[in-house]
Design a protein around this motif. Structure first.
Motif, PDB file in Angstrom:
ATOM      1  N   HIS A 137      -7.572   2.802  -5.258  1.00 17.71           N
ATOM      2  CA  HIS A 137      -6.649   3.926  -5.160  1.00 17.71           C
ATOM      3  C   HIS A 137      -7.392   5.075  -5.143  1.00 17.71           C
ATOM      4  CE1 HIS A 137      -3.763   1.056  -6.959  1.00 17.71           C
ATOM      5  NE2 HIS A 137      -4.763   0.358  -7.198  1.00 17.71           N
ATOM      6  N   TYR A 140      -6.309   7.381 -15.271  1.00 18.08           N
ATOM      7  CA  TYR A 140      -4.743   6.896 -15.222  1.00 18.08           C
ATOM      8  C   TYR A 140      -4.274   6.480 -16.376  1.00 18.08           C
ATOM      9  CZ  TYR A 140      -5.274   6.821  -9.895  1.00 18.08           C
ATOM     10  OH  TYR A 140      -5.573   7.176  -8.626  1.00 18.08           O
ATOM     11  N   VAL A 200      -0.014   2.510 -10.858  1.00 19.42           N
ATOM     12  CA  VAL A 200      -1.143   1.907 -10.634  1.00 19.42           C
ATOM     13  C   VAL A 200      -1.698   0.925 -11.410  1.00 19.42           C
ATOM     14  CG1 VAL A 200      -3.774   2.615 -10.432  1.00 19.42           C
ATOM     15  CG2 VAL A 200      -2.109   4.270  -9.694  1.00 19.42           C
ATOM     16  N   GLU A 212       0.916  -1.215   0.055  1.00 19.17           N
ATOM     17  CA  GLU A 212      -0.007   0.154  -0.029  1.00 19.17           C
ATOM     18  C   GLU A 212       0.740   1.172   0.061  1.00 19.17           C
ATOM     19  OE1 GLU A 212      -3.706  -1.638   2.408  1.00 19.17           O
ATOM     20  OE2 GLU A 212      -1.996  -0.789   3.315  1.00 19.17           O
ATOM     21  N   TYR A 230      -2.042  10.876  -2.728  1.00 18.56           N
ATOM     22  CA  TYR A 230      -2.475   9.501  -3.336  1.00 18.56           C
ATOM     23  C   TYR A 230      -2.454   8.495  -2.342  1.00 18.56           C
ATOM     24  CZ  TYR A 230      -1.795   5.127  -5.638  1.00 18.56           C
ATOM     25  OH  TYR A 230      -1.730   3.674  -5.941  1.00 18.56           O
ATOM     26  N   ARG A 231      -3.424   7.682  -2.055  1.00 22.45           N
ATOM     27  CA  ARG A 231      -3.471   6.592  -1.481  1.00 22.45           C
ATOM     28  C   ARG A 231      -3.970   4.973  -2.009  1.00 22.45           C
ATOM     29  NH1 ARG A 231      -4.994  10.490   2.429  1.00 22.45           N
ATOM     30  NH2 ARG A 231      -3.795  10.320   4.751  1.00 22.45           N
ATOM     31  N   SER A 232      -3.123   4.242  -1.850  1.00 22.84           N
ATOM     32  CA  SER A 232      -3.663   2.730  -2.193  1.00 22.84           C
ATOM     33  C   SER A 232      -3.963   1.820  -1.113  1.00 22.84           C
ATOM     34  CB  SER A 232      -2.849   2.062  -3.347  1.00 22.84           C
ATOM     35  OG  SER A 232      -1.503   1.895  -2.554  1.00 22.84           O
TER      36      SER A 232
END
Length: 486
Positions: free
Chosen positions: A62, A441, A472, A16, A74-76
């Motif tokens: 995402h 994306y 991504v 992550e 940005y987060r995953s």
């Protein structure tokens, strides 16, 4: 043996990410205040490339936060199922598969969605898994990956399927308050994979098409080989006739197992998909008045094909017009992914009076992931956007269709790029249909990094590129989630 859904930009990321103050080229429109959300499969552990199916990978969400012209983060995050240490209390039938297909915001909640009777999940604004989604306790059973929001009421309309329901699918309406308002069970020809549906101002549209539950694949994926014969007999007798009894359904899905414990009958993540092409299954479209019931559905036969994603539908006088992405077939020779025939942009017109369906080709170039300005869901649209595929069925270009003019234009990106579905967001609530930005994306194979691209919807020129110092993977669907007003 290789698997294309584990290679290139399909290959999973291993951790992550949480990244702040992202680099930007160009200018992010100041009116964009919210999160661009996207979800897709990303297996946590090593998988068997011989059997791995793209649709079955653990889900990863995402998100990019935009505000005041800045890309703040940005987060995953993996969708934390019980098998991945997630929250207890999953109520739905197949609790081991992670929601991986669509992600939306509704009634103040972020929802990670999947179909087929599998648990959907509520996420925090930062994409952490909170709980299984049951719409405030009002909806039992599975949901869908493809609800449609009525632009007039804010309600979510959906059609859901699950093999354990036998020969029926379920139409539901979730209110703008996040609670179930209406439910109708509709009989279909067997146990189809009804990936999506369409909505007009008058009708709900069902796609009953020849991808159906495959008892042989399901038995091989879930039951000890010593039980193959009896399990196959039970399922063959039940599917398409009656709902699967609870004990049998539990055996096939492992829903009775405790979190973190293996179940011999569990339909496992990162494995094969128990649906396949059935040439003997009749292809047909059903239309039901929005306020009608199951007995009001009318069915119309069409040539065999499959539709994952309609672009839109609308009423035209007494006719119903469906703009769709048509696959000649899928999951026939290749059980691991939807890449058997180039999908085309088609239009079907249903004449309820004559009972005739007229099928025509809009564009024969391979395309998928269609989107429109969602303020026009169920109404006549002029513009549609889709991703173009190359000869290797890799998503490389963005195609804009002008249905009024009968023309299209293509935006290409850097050599070797692979792109995601692009989402339209108007420049203002009252802006014209094509006045806004497209967001999606784009992965650069040379740098192995991904940019969130903002394009002028009218020209397809770049407005801004938000550069992520990471990758991504190719995934499924996304949406813009505006910041809720107080």
């Amino acid at each position: 043996m290789g698997n294309p859904y584990l290679e290139g930009n399909y290959r999973p990321v291993e951790q992550e990410s949480t990244l702040f103050d992202l680099e930007v080229t160009g200018t992010i429109p100041a009116q964009l205040d919210g999160r661009f959300l996207r979800i897709g499969p990303n297996p946590v552990a090593e998988v068997d490339p011989r059997t791995y199916h793209w649709f079955m990978g653990d889900g990863m969400a995402h998100g990019v936060r935009l505000r005041e012209g800045r890309a703040e983060w940005y987060r995953s995050r993996w969708i934390k199922t019980p098998a991945l240490g997630g929250p207890p209390g999953v109520r739905y039938t197949i609790d081991s598969l992670g929601a991986n297909t669509n992600i939306i915001a509704h009634a103040g909640t972020t929802l990670a969605l999947i179909e087929g009777g599998v648990s959907c999940y509520e996420l925090s604004d930062e994409l952490d898994t909170l709980r299984a989604a049951d719409f405030d306790g009002t909806l039992t059973g599975g949901y869908t990956a493809h609800p449609l929001r009525d632009p007039a009421t804010g309600e979510l309309h959906a059609v859901s399927y699950f093999f354990g329901w036998g020969n029926k699918v379920r139409y539901t309406v979730i209110g703008a308050d996040g609670r179930l308002r209406r439910q109708v069970d509709v009989r279909v020809g067997g146990s189809p994979m009804m990936h999506s549906f369409s909505l007009t101002e008058t009708y709900v549209v069902f796609y009953d098409l020849p991808v159906v539950f495959d008892t042989d694949r399901a038995v091989r994926a879930t039951v000890s080989r010593y039980l193959h014969a009896p399990a196959r007999l039970v399922l063959s007798a039940l599917i398409g006739r009656i709902s699967i009894p609870g004990p049998v359904s539990a055996l096939m899905t492992g829903s009775g197992a405790r979190a973190g414990h293996r179940s011999r009958g569990r339909l496992k993540p990162n494995a094969g998909l128990p649906y396949s092409w059935d040439p003997a299954y009749p292809a047909r479209i059903g239309i039901m008045p929005r306020q009608g019931g199951a007995n009001d559905v009318r069915w119309f036969e069409i040539d065999p094909c499959y539709v994952y994603h309609p672009m839109n539908a609308y009423d035209d006088g007494g006719n119903v017009v469906l703009d769709v992405i048509r696959h000649d077939r899928t999951f026939d020779r290749n059980p691991n992914g939807p890449d058997e025939a180039p999908p085309t942009v088609d239009q079907w017109v249903i004449n309820p009076t004559s009972g005739r369906v007229t099928e025509s080709r809009v564009d024969d170039r391979p395309q998928e992931f269609p989107r429109i300005d969602e303020r026009l869901i169920g109404k006549r649209h002029r513009f549609g956007y889709a991703t173009g595929l190359n000869n290797d069925m890799l998503i490389t270009d963005l195609v804009k269709h002008d249905y009024r003019a009968g023309t299209s234009v293509v935006r290409t990106f850097v050599p070797g790029a692979s792109i995601s579905e692009f989402v339209f967001q108007p420049s203002a609530p009252g802006a014209a249909e094509d006045d806004g930005v497209l967001m999606g994306y784009v992965h650069n194979a040379a740098t192995d990094r991904t940019d969130l691209m903002l394009l002028d919807a009218q020209t397809l020129d770049t407005v801004a590129a938000i550069h992520l110092p990471t990758r991504v993977p190719n995934g499924f669907h996304g949406n813009w989630a505006p910041t809720a007003s107080d």
